[in-house]
Write a protein that holds these residues in place. Structure first.
Motif, PDB file in Angstrom:
ATOM      1  N   SER A  17       5.302  17.727  14.383  1.00  6.37           N
ATOM      2  CA  SER A  17       4.248  17.128  15.516  1.00  6.37           C
ATOM      3  C   SER A  17       3.253  16.227  14.872  1.00  6.37           C
ATOM      4  O   SER A  17       2.987  16.444  13.531  1.00  6.37           O
ATOM      5  N   ALA A  18       2.650  15.537  15.574  1.00  4.83           N
ATOM      6  CA  ALA A  18       1.110  14.952  14.980  1.00  4.83           C
ATOM      7  C   ALA A  18      -0.017  15.500  14.957  1.00  4.83           C
ATOM      8  O   ALA A  18      -1.099  15.140  14.575  1.00  4.83           O
ATOM      9  N   THR A  19       0.030  16.821  15.109  1.00  8.86           N
ATOM     10  CA  THR A  19      -1.190  17.846  15.071  1.00  8.86           C
ATOM     11  C   THR A  19      -1.723  17.707  13.833  1.00  8.86           C
ATOM     12  O   THR A  19      -1.218  17.902  12.664  1.00  8.86           O
ATOM     13  N   ILE A  20      -3.092  17.355  13.732  1.00  9.37           N
ATOM     14  CA  ILE A  20      -4.035  17.560  12.595  1.00  9.37           C
ATOM     15  C   ILE A  20      -4.797  18.797  12.569  1.00  9.37           C
ATOM     16  O   ILE A  20      -5.500  19.099  13.662  1.00  9.37           O
ATOM     17  N   PRO A  66     -12.032  27.321  11.750  1.00 11.30           N
ATOM     18  CA  PRO A  66     -10.894  27.515  11.222  1.00 11.30           C
ATOM     19  C   PRO A  66      -9.937  28.676  11.693  1.00 11.30           C
ATOM     20  O   PRO A  66      -8.719  28.931  11.391  1.00 11.30           O
ATOM     21  N   ALA A  67     -10.392  29.337  12.570  1.00 15.56           N
ATOM     22  CA  ALA A  67      -9.358  30.094  13.345  1.00 15.56           C
ATOM     23  C   ALA A  67      -8.001  29.610  14.079  1.00 15.56           C
ATOM     24  O   ALA A  67      -7.143  30.240  14.323  1.00 15.56           O
ATOM     25  N   LEU A  68      -8.394  28.187  14.227  1.00 17.52           N
ATOM     26  CA  LEU A  68      -7.423  27.535  14.740  1.00 17.52           C
ATOM     27  C   LEU A  68      -6.258  27.029  13.807  1.00 17.52           C
ATOM     28  O   LEU A  68      -5.332  26.281  14.182  1.00 17.52           O
ATOM     29  N   LEU A  69      -6.461  27.336  12.552  1.00 20.14           N
ATOM     30  CA  LEU A  69      -5.690  26.786  11.449  1.00 20.14           C
ATOM     31  C   LEU A  69      -4.134  27.694  11.412  1.00 20.14           C
ATOM     32  O   LEU A  69      -4.392  28.810  11.833  1.00 20.14           O
TER      33      LEU A  69
END
Length: 215
Positions: free
Chosen positions: A187-190, A197-200
């Motif tokens: 996917s193109a998600t960055i 940082p919890a979303l890493l």
């Protein structure tokens, strides 16, 4: 095969599965309850050969191998991974993740080679083949797995980026570890270390389907 019959855990616990029923075996050399990524390998009869916690490698007698110091990050879900050495039954690869910036979870992939003919047959890391860099061009997650390459003795070591949805597959053959990965983008998600940082995608595992056609 019984190569995975011994499971090692932190704080001196292990189980043997050779009989078909889990048998508790106390007294391993792992004494840190914070250890996450422990790996172990057994012979074809289910006897433990060696194990590690990503910072030290221990033989079947629970002694650290003479050259058994490595620089892995023990607080990773897949901190270390033992794989076979294609074409040589006496050797094993030990892959592990190293924190490039201690405390920030920015990981790189390294490996060492264990030769079971060394150290009186108890095995040791080959001094010229230890802490070798595979990949650090991007920050990696704590995930790592190996997958057999078709009906061969070769396999892929797969890791993924911590900043994008890129997966990196490194081919391992009798010629060695190919440090040029096959890169698959899903996917193109960055992702970003700031502000959340919890979303890493740092934590967790990579799992493989029984057909080896999906991860």
């Amino acid at each position: 095969s019984n190569y995975n019959d011994n499971w090692m855990f932190a704080d001196q616990h292990s189980f043997n599965f050779t009989s078909g029923t889990p048998t508790y075996v106390p007294g391993t050399a792992l004494s840190d309850p914070n250890i996450e990524g422990v790996s172990a390998i057994s012979d074809g009869q289910g006897n433990i050969l060696f194990y590690c916690d990503a910072q030290a490698v221990y033989d079947a007698n629970n002694n650290q191998m003479p050259n058994g110091n490595i620089n892995g990050h023990i607080s990773s879900t897949s901190a270390s991974m033992i794989t076979k050495f294609p074409g040589d039954c006496d050797k094993y690869y030990l892959f592990y993740l190293v924190d490039k910036s201690p405390g920030q979870n920015k990981l790189a992939l390294y490996y060492s080679v264990i030769d079971m003919t060394l150290n009186g047959g108890l095995g040791d890391i080959i001094t010229t083949q230890t802490n070798l860099l595979v990949y650090s061009a991007t920050d990696l997650t704590e995930k790592m797995i190996s997958i057999q390459k078709g009906l061969t003795n070769n396999y892929w070591v797969i890791v993924r980026s911590n900043l994008s949805d890129d997966f990196y597959a490194f081919e391992v053959t009798s010629a060695g570890v190919n440090t040029n990965p096959v890169i698959s983008n899903v996917s193109a998600t960055i992702y970003s270390y700031n502000p959340a940082p919890a979303l890493l995608p740092s934590l967790g595992w990579i799992a493989v389907s029984p057909q080896n056609d999906a991860i």
